[in-house]
Design a protein around this motif. Structure first.
Motif: not given
Ligand SMILES: O=P(O)(O)O[C@H]1[C@H](O)[C@@H](O)[C@H](O)[C@H](O)[C@@H]1O
Ligand SMILES: [Mg+2]
Length: 345
Positions: A241-246, A300-307, A331-340
């Motif tokens: 996912k990290i490389f797809l986003s990049l 600036g602004v803060l946001m989750d990677v899903d918006g 819109s370009e980030i391939h997100s995933f969810s590590p353990l909170r």
């Protein structure tokens, strides 16, 4: 009941009553027991003047409810002095061999200096503000809970950029965020090797060595620099996912992709305007607590990677100069969810 908790419960009182209370608080908290200065670090008074003055607005003596916020100035002054002292410890440690240990995996590094600096900070804060709570990277690694409550809470990353520190790669920060009612109240990020002291106070702006910070005005992502990190997870799905986003972001195309090796300094770069946005999945609350306030106070602004809304415990963050850049990035980030961070074990 301690003074600060009492203040939190007295929010509904008239301003005059509150102002009297503030005066009493200042008298008792500014003077250590016995009138000495044993609770002050070297140069703390000087640091207080240098960094507090630009941060205290001219309305701070009006006795309004905005006075409530200035009760935390004493804590912020202490955080600045502690961060500078911690930076000295880090710089001294760079002269010696650094014994490297690992935590969650073979690339999640920790040194005795991380542990020593965290102890230095937490012990000093406990002495001066005995009722406050803590979330510290190395304390959590040692088994402490990572829970953010309404209590005044110091969120500490003793060395953000431990891998950099191990290799003497020159971006290493001490990051101290302070939250009340789960809202960031002040932030201190000391970039030790650059000797840059970043500070922010809620509603009072962000500063570097006392100079005001402002995010970049660039709204075109194609004219932007984006920063991110690879993190310390080598889980194949996360790496993918990290490389797809990049790949997607690089090919927008943007002017460039950068990464200082520390979330805190990456966020200071957004606040300073030399980078338009920073995003990462896999960071922890101590990496981004202070940086988040620096970015928002610099405009600036803060946001989750899903918006959605940013959530400091979610281990996902986008910090950008503007909503336009943040949403374009999302819109370009391939997100995933590590353990909170606050997941129950
Ligand atoms: O562990 P420390 O405190 O040095 O912090 C982390 C960085 O802040 C991340 O951005 C970065 O991606 C790494 O995960 C790094 O470990
Ligand atoms: Mg960190």
């Amino acid at each position: 009941m301690d003074v600060e908790n009492a203040v939190l419960e007295l929010c509904s009182l008239p301003a005059q009553v509150l102002w009297s209370f503030v005066c009493v608080y200042r008298t008792t908290c500014r003077s250590p027991p016995g009138g000495g200065s044993t609770l002050l670090l070297d140069n703390e008074e000087e640091e207080t003047r240098k960094y507090a003055e630009p941060l205290i607005g001219s309305d701070c003596r009006q006795g309004s409810t905005s006075e409530m916020a200035d009760l935390w100035q004493n804590a912020m002054d202490h955080a600045v002095a502690l961060a500078r002292r911690a930076g000295e410890v880090v710089r001294e440690a760079l002269q010696d061999d650094r014994k490297v240990m690992t935590k969650s995996c073979s690339v999640d590094l920790v040194t005795q200096t991380d542990q020593k600096v965290e102890q230095l900070i937490i012990q000093s804060v406990k002495e001066k503000f005995p009722t406050h709570s803590f979330i510290g990277e190395e304390s959590v690694a040692a088994g402490e809970a990572c829970v953010l409550t309404d209590c005044p809470t110091w969120i500490v990353d003793p060395i953000d950029g431990t891998t950099n520190f191990v290799h003497a790669f020159p971006f290493v920060a001490v990051s101290i965020g302070f939250s009340v009612n789960r809202q960031m109240e002040f932030a201190v990020v000391y970039s030790c090797l650059e000797d840059k002291m970043y500070t922010a106070r809620r509603g009072k702006g962000a500063f570097c060595n006392g100079e005001p910070l402002q995010v970049s005005g660039q709204e075109d992502i194609k004219q932007s620099i984006i920063s991110t990190e690879f993190g310390s997870s080598r889980d194949p799905e996360a790496v993918e996912k990290i490389f797809l986003s990049l790949r997607s972001i690089l090919c927008i195309p943007v002017h460039g992709v950068r990464g200082a090796g520390t979330a805190a300094i990456n966020m200071c770069h957004v606040a300073s305007g030399c980078v338009e946005a920073y995003y990462e999945v896999g960071i922890h609350v101590w990496d981004v607590a202070a940086g988040s306030l620096l970015v928002s106070e610099a405009g600036g602004v803060l946001m989750d990677v899903d918006g959605g809304a940013a959530d400091l415990m979610s281990r996902r963050i986008v910090a950008a100069n503007s909503r336009t850049i943040a949403e374009r990035l999302v819109s370009e980030i391939h997100s995933f969810s590590p353990l909170r961070d606050d997941a129950t074990p």
